[in-house]
Design an enzyme around this catalytic site. Sequence first.
Site, short mmCIF file in Angstrom:
data_model
loop_
_atom_site.label_atom_id
_atom_site.label_comp_id
_atom_site.label_asym_id
_atom_site.label_seq_id
_atom_site.Cartn_x
_atom_site.Cartn_y
_atom_site.Cartn_z
CG ASP A 280 7.88 -15.30 33.70
OD1 ASP A 280 8.78 -14.68 33.13
OD2 ASP A 280 8.08 -16.24 34.49
CD GLU B 198 -2.30 -13.80 34.28
OE1 GLU B 198 -2.01 -13.87 35.49
OE2 GLU B 198 -2.18 -14.75 33.50
CG ASP B 199 -0.11 -13.67 38.97
OD1 ASP B 199 -0.19 -13.80 37.72
OD2 ASP B 199 0.25 -14.61 39.71
NE ARG C 252 -1.36 -18.95 46.04
CZ ARG C 252 -1.09 -19.02 44.74
NH1 ARG C 252 -0.91 -17.93 44.05
NH2 ARG C 252 -0.98 -20.19 44.14
CG PHE D 81 10.33 -16.90 41.62
CD1 PHE D 81 9.87 -17.49 40.46
CD2 PHE D 81 9.57 -17.00 42.77
CE1 PHE D 81 8.66 -18.19 40.44
CE2 PHE D 81 8.36 -17.70 42.77
CZ PHE D 81 7.92 -18.29 41.60
#
Length: 188
Positions: free
Chosen positions: A115, A111-112, A177, A164
């Site tokens: 959250d 996963e990136d 990205r 963020f």
Amino acid sequence: MPAVTKPLPKSVLISESCLQKRIRELGRQILADYKNQELVLLGVLRGSVIFFADLSRAIFEAQLEEPSREIQIRFEFVQLTSYNNNTQPSAVELIHGGSNYLKQRHILIVEDIIDTGQTLNFLYEHLLTLKPKTVKVCTLLNKPSKRRVPATIDYIGFEVPDAFVVGYGLDYAQQYRNLPYIALLEST
Ligand code: IMP
């Protein structure tokens, strides 16, 4: 020419060299834990792609350092979407992947960022229905301040604050990205 309203990456939170150093460590750790086994790296599109590519090569480089250890790696990907609702937990849906191939395999979800934990929770439950041998989780970033559902994470690259972040696969409105580092976004 319309005014540019999109936020700009403000400051580097995690530099390219820090990312690469930590990913090499994760590669060695994963090699030690899965040595001489077959492993499915299951990338979560799209945010994990750059991390996924670097992590998979870090595992290979770790093998070069320790040739007695080997992992046979297979690449698989899933894509999920979530419908945000301010009052209820988001509804997550699988839109690609998660095939029967995963049955009786060792799976490492890549996963990136974790959250709220809702995406991971949904994927984990889905994978269990496919009866894999094991399922573990490797995330580049962990943002625990926003957690809504508990998440068990086996490998974490970095903890990040309640902000963020973009870059290294993570986007804001499909932008940024391709930054080689993790940056904070400017709010205005
Ligand atoms: P979760 O379901 O809330 O854990 O979030 C999962 C997804 O939300 C991640 O895989 C990212 O695609 C996205 N996301 C959450 N926080 C951020 C952020 O700070 N920057 C970019 N994407 C984020």
